[in-house]
Design an enzyme around this catalytic site. Sequence first.
Site: not given
Length: 456
Positions: A166, A382
């Site tokens: 992170h 995608d």
Amino acid sequence: MASFPPSLVFTVRRKEPTLVLPSKPTPRELKQLSDIDDQEGFRFQVPVIMFYKRKLYMEGEDPVKVIREALAEALVFYYPFAGRLIEGPNRKLVVDCTSEGVLFIEADADIELNQLIGDTIDPGTYLDELLHDVPGSEGIVGCPLLLIQVTRFRCGGWAFAIRLNHTMSDTLGLVQFLTTIAEFTRGAEDAPSVPPVWQREFLAARQPPFIPFQHHEYEQVIDTIPDDNKKSMTHKSFFFGPKEIRAIRSHLPHHHRSTSSTFDVLTACLWRCRTCALGLDPQMTVRISCAANGRGKHGLHVPRGYYGNVSAFPATVLRAGIISTSPLEYAMEGVKKAKAIMTGEYLRSVADLMVTKGRPRYTVAGNYIVSDMTRVGLDTIDFGWGKPVYGGPARAFPLISFYGRFKDNKGEDGTVVLICLPEAALERFQEELKKMTGEHVDGPFDYKPIKVVSKL
């Protein structure tokens, strides 16, 4: 509330982890993280996961091969991800751009996608199988900054799971990187549509530091929570569709029902139920910390393509007894107040606080952090197989809940909330939630967890 899949047994076969390097030579240099990036509260690994259905037009294409090749191309532009962190004076984190690569795991599972996803999704139950914790990879300094596992299912569907250090990026920065991978999988030849921007000095502490805000989220207080509330942590997901949200709204005065967002209503409900479930001393100070994105905030001109952390956790405080016994609107007002605190100046104040106070961790005692990931774009990535049937957070942490978008089998859009609580507290949490939604909530022992068998 939604039901969970029946008890299942499935086997995951993984190949040995490999390192994926940038496909072309990249600069060898040191790059400092910002003073927002390297705070103690970001020094952990956060997992996300995406599930894709089989597509006839992709027959013959192996998602493992497609992702691995595109990842290598994307790392040419995001080459710091292929490096390793080192810690300098005053705990300052720096990326050593070594091009050592990111960890990549190829796996197969003898299960079908629709057996894992039904009326709801509970990725925390089987995350350890779809994102293997490679020994020695879990650290912050000197470890791979990304861990990726692509798992093929026998139905032709597959899962993409990734674990991010992170300190390198927030979720929006991660989505920018994943979008670049996706562009290469779909035939991009030259460069990402949004070139990555490092410029971490953009959120460096000011000289001299200036801290005009009171940062309740970083106050160091004595932890008085009973030890029983820190044992046997259990993960579970809850789906909130329009029906559940309407039920929760019904607990609010009329003037709040139409003026409060779904996030406000849901977060107030969760904060109240969690506070009750933990059985906290009524006089104890509790916090709600709402992860807030600084992009677009007044006074903070974030460069397009910047993929570092631009988020903070502004908090408000109340007594536990007020949250657990007062009408829901009290909790909701606390949530709204926390959200309203976030500005560009507030984020810069956090950066200055980090340097001044030695990069403190966020408050642990009585704190509840919520991170809304429903609009960051994970559900739009995608890789050539279309949008995922689920793209979002993969697991909660004891102090942190994540929200993700999900469409159930009826085609109903809603929010999945990932919760992590001690077993006994989780049972009480569900009973409190039942009161708020007016529906039956499956108890923690109403279903059998999915059983998995791992094999390398």
